[in-house]
Scaffold this motif. Sequence first.
Motif, mmCIF file in Angstrom:
data_model
loop_
_atom_site.group_PDB
_atom_site.id
_atom_site.type_symbol
_atom_site.label_atom_id
_atom_site.label_comp_id
_atom_site.label_asym_id
_atom_site.label_seq_id
_atom_site.Cartn_x
_atom_site.Cartn_y
_atom_site.Cartn_z
ATOM 1 N N LEU A 2 0.086 -1.346 0.349
ATOM 2 C CA LEU A 2 0.484 -0.349 0.011
ATOM 3 C C LEU A 2 0.608 0.856 -0.105
ATOM 4 N N THR A 3 1.929 1.091 0.626
ATOM 5 C CA THR A 3 3.006 2.664 0.471
ATOM 6 C C THR A 3 4.034 2.301 -0.668
ATOM 7 N N SER A 4 4.429 1.426 -1.332
ATOM 8 C CA SER A 4 5.549 1.315 -1.947
ATOM 9 C C SER A 4 5.393 2.353 -3.327
ATOM 10 N N VAL A 57 -2.594 2.010 -6.265
ATOM 11 C CA VAL A 57 -3.522 1.797 -5.264
ATOM 12 C C VAL A 57 -4.335 2.709 -4.955
ATOM 13 N N MET A 58 -3.765 4.059 -4.861
ATOM 14 C CA MET A 58 -4.287 5.053 -3.793
ATOM 15 C C MET A 58 -5.728 5.433 -4.522
ATOM 16 N N LEU A 59 -5.592 5.247 -5.976
ATOM 17 C CA LEU A 59 -6.534 6.103 -7.378
ATOM 18 C C LEU A 59 -7.386 5.062 -7.550
ATOM 19 N N LEU A 60 -7.441 3.708 -7.196
ATOM 20 C CA LEU A 60 -7.763 2.541 -7.758
ATOM 21 C C LEU A 60 -8.708 2.905 -7.117
ATOM 22 N N MET A 61 -8.430 2.331 -5.376
ATOM 23 C CA MET A 61 -9.639 2.579 -4.196
ATOM 24 C C MET A 61 -10.482 3.538 -4.497
ATOM 25 N N LEU A 62 -10.080 4.653 -4.858
ATOM 26 C CA LEU A 62 -10.738 5.793 -4.588
ATOM 27 C C LEU A 62 -12.307 5.463 -5.591
ATOM 28 N N ALA A 63 -11.431 6.043 -6.927
ATOM 29 C CA ALA A 63 -12.238 4.525 -8.186
ATOM 30 C C ALA A 63 -13.565 4.104 -8.377
ATOM 31 N N ASN A 69 1.342 8.996 2.414
ATOM 32 C CA ASN A 69 1.678 8.181 1.440
ATOM 33 C C ASN A 69 1.368 10.004 0.278
ATOM 34 N N LEU A 70 0.873 11.130 0.486
ATOM 35 C CA LEU A 70 0.675 12.765 0.150
ATOM 36 C C LEU A 70 1.276 13.137 1.441
ATOM 37 N N ASP A 71 2.029 13.142 1.782
ATOM 38 C CA ASP A 71 3.143 13.806 2.540
ATOM 39 C C ASP A 71 4.149 14.526 2.007
ATOM 40 N N LYS A 72 4.167 13.968 1.386
ATOM 41 C CA LYS A 72 5.871 14.950 0.519
ATOM 42 C C LYS A 72 4.668 15.638 -0.537
ATOM 43 N N PRO A 73 3.734 15.457 -1.072
ATOM 44 C CA PRO A 73 2.503 16.786 -1.995
ATOM 45 C C PRO A 73 3.092 18.061 -1.296
ATOM 46 N N PHE A 74 1.886 17.106 0.005
ATOM 47 C CA PHE A 74 1.736 18.688 1.013
ATOM 48 C C PHE A 74 2.824 19.447 1.470
ATOM 49 N N LYS A 75 4.460 18.504 1.499
ATOM 50 C CA LYS A 75 4.886 19.510 2.323
ATOM 51 C C LYS A 75 5.716 20.102 1.072
ATOM 52 N N LYS A 76 5.656 20.019 -0.619
ATOM 53 C CA LYS A 76 5.574 21.108 -0.890
ATOM 54 C C LYS A 76 5.190 21.334 -1.476
ATOM 55 N N CYS A 113 13.588 0.714 10.640
ATOM 56 C CA CYS A 113 13.075 1.513 9.570
ATOM 57 C C CYS A 113 12.600 0.600 8.281
ATOM 58 N N ILE A 114 11.027 0.141 8.526
ATOM 59 C CA ILE A 114 10.328 -0.652 8.534
ATOM 60 C C ILE A 114 10.327 -0.331 6.598
ATOM 61 N N GLY A 115 10.370 1.265 6.111
ATOM 62 C CA GLY A 115 9.562 1.331 4.814
ATOM 63 C C GLY A 115 9.772 3.237 4.680
ATOM 64 N N ARG A 116 9.544 3.194 3.173
ATOM 65 C CA ARG A 116 10.034 4.757 2.743
ATOM 66 C C ARG A 116 8.196 5.204 1.878
ATOM 67 N N SER A 117 7.283 6.281 2.281
ATOM 68 C CA SER A 117 6.660 6.539 1.602
ATOM 69 C C SER A 117 6.702 6.951 0.203
ATOM 70 N N PRO A 118 5.860 6.101 -0.895
ATOM 71 C CA PRO A 118 6.175 6.423 -2.479
ATOM 72 C C PRO A 118 6.943 7.060 -3.209
ATOM 73 N N SER A 119 7.043 8.109 -2.407
ATOM 74 C CA SER A 119 7.771 9.263 -2.502
ATOM 75 C C SER A 119 9.043 9.463 -2.220
ATOM 76 N N GLY A 120 9.379 8.720 -1.236
ATOM 77 C CA GLY A 120 10.783 8.775 -0.868
ATOM 78 C C GLY A 120 10.939 9.169 0.860
#
Lengths: 713, 77
Positions: free
Chosen positions: A315-317, A324-330, A416-423, B44-51
């Motif tokens: 789920l977080t790969s 998966v997020m998009l698919l779940m939403l749809a 998953n969305l933290d990076k975009p939000f941080k941007k 460390c368990i993993g990284r989020s998709p954007s690293g």
Amino acid sequence: MGLTSASVGIKAVDLGLKIKKQNENDAVVAIAGNPNVGKSTLFNNLTGMNQHTGNWPGKTVANAQGYCKTSEHSYVLVDIPGTYSLMAHSAEEEVARNFICFGKPDATVVVCDATCLERNLNLVYQTIEISEKTLVCVNLLDEAKRKKISVDLKMLSDKLGVPVVGTTARRKRTLNDLLRELDSLIDGRTASIPKTVVYDSVVEDAISIAEPAISKAAGNSISARWLSLKLLDKDPSLIQEINNSLGFDIMSDPDVCEALKKASDYLTENGYYRSVLKDSIVASIVRTAEHTAKQTVKQADSGYNSMDRRIDRILTSRIFGYPVMLLMLALVFWITITGANYPSQLLSDLLFTGQQLLSDLFIKAGAPDWLHGALVLGVYRVLAWVVSVMLPPMAIFFPLFTLLEDVGYLPRVAYNLDKPFKKCKACGKQALSMCMGFGCNAAGVVGCRIIDSPRERLIAILTNNFVPCNGRFPAMITMISIFFVGSAGMLDSAVSALGLTIVILLGIAMTFIMSRLLSSTLLKGVPSSFTLELPPYRRPQIGKVIVRSVLDRTLFVLGRAAAVAAPAGLVIWLMANVTVADVSLLNHCAEFLDPFAKLIGMDGVILMAFILGFPANEIVVPIIIMAYMAQGSIIELDSIAQMRQLFTEHGWTWITAANVILFSLFHWPCSTTVLTIHKETGSLKWTAVSILLPTVTGVAVCFLFTQIARLLI
Amino acid sequence: MNGNLSLNDIKPGEKGTVKSLLSDGSIRRRLLDIGLIEGTQVECIGRSPSGDPSAFLIRGAVIAIRCEDCRNILITA
């Protein structure tokens, strides 16, 4: 310079809670605990109330109270927002701290997660410093058993000096033990002599220097040891609260000042500057918790088991996380749309047969035409529309969404969305409040309390309305299926779901754009730090989720919509039938709005429907239909084809429909949300911004879309 | 190279022991609250998709922390 609470205008969230005792002897019990330990489930099962629960940190954001009776006592239980510590960081943690510290409950129950006891003990140790009557409730024993973790409750009780009970909140029987212990704690039959944390010798010395004077000044109402520690710690917001609670400024007492100065000097002499002191206090608590947990908990492996690990890896790969997020939403939308088609049709047939019967009845009774018009064609018809269009999608969407919450997927979305939000210089937890917005924007706005930084919290509040709530989905679905898809087959509903997903993505994209924009204009600042717990996945209680979400959320929201729809139906009928200078009021208004509405690709009636829909977005499409029917020739309306005909007769094209969807996505928040925003920000200015921001966006987007689309055709 | 490792230097699956925290203010409090004191073992368990952020197993709970905060958490491998 960081933004302070004062400068962004968010006032500290006040307790906002008046304890309502049913009779004078009611004992007030605070239910505290870390986030996501099953506190709300426990609270619900004890009180028979339906506080909404979900598997993610920060679910309870406001205090809720309920009642519960045993053979000996009656209790007022107060469900407190989950918190890791009483050294507050965020607004909601402050609420929790203030209630436990200063709300003076008769007892405090600290709910702990048996699968993660060590971390939970941190809060337990902090609580027993303040509240002598503390009961520790080790919850989620079933989960612990599954993970091969066992807790020695007896030894834990010995170690802490307070009573300890084990529970499985989902099973009511275990709760009786809890109530029995609570009775005996309140009656003083159980000895409760908390064994609080022992700090470094320097800190302990400093406490003993300060304590006597403080004890004399403050009396017995607050633990003098705790008070000494906090006054030495010098946290200004806490000292303010302490003074409020005591009713006087404790620092104005010369003896206290002198003792504190002496203790502080002693600390600095030994190298315990303020930051060192803070660290040392926390480290002592954490070490004590670690020590206690080591002695009382036996576990085969770590709390994060291999199953969770494997699920998270997918789920977080990097590859699958976003798809998966998009698919779940749809998928959620597809199930909603497909599942809602049939019952919607059925309900609408049923309700319009009802209308026929009502009409016959009115005619038979010889009721005057205006009465029949106002009540049946006005009130009843709009109500019927709202119910048949709203109920089925809501009754499907809410449970699905609640299931995702219950399983524990939402925190992964935030992760998953933290990076975009941080941007966009915002906080990843905004993803959580955004997701809540899909259910109801007002709830999403309250949910923003989980965000620590006031600046980021305000961004999340102001942009919450950019994702459509449940009240706006049906209108969008209707528009998509009438103008962009066609009939209602299996494949078509997949296309509809895809369409809706694209619309939602547009809303999410706009959330990012606006967050970024706010960050560089009104709310300048850099992203603050962020920690987010990813709780273990839990098996959802499917039956319970369905019942709860249908009964509590769906019917509640529907009730609210219906309460607004009935008078709106009356108003719109009156406007369509009261004429001034041979033209109906409706046409007057529509004509007045028409020139502006045309600019943004709609017409006066549509714009007026959006305005009348301010109390509840659900009624926008029904109002449009009502208004057209009052003007036009079609009387019956029971298929998509007829609806399409009605709209096209009034000059609609696909551009109009697209604009209705866009404007529905981007316009002012509904009245409930506006009120909530005002309450949460405590500021008229930010409330105004929250209305203007989406409205200006909507007008601009529709204007541009219309002009470009017309050029292209 | 055991001098100045931070949490950013361990890859998913690797472990480290907290040496000290350089961060201050409210994030320092937050990190201490979740149990990141000296001597705490972190995996460390993993990284989020954007690293970024990354997830760490800390005292039985999984916590996501951003890389700029990890930089201030010094560890020994």
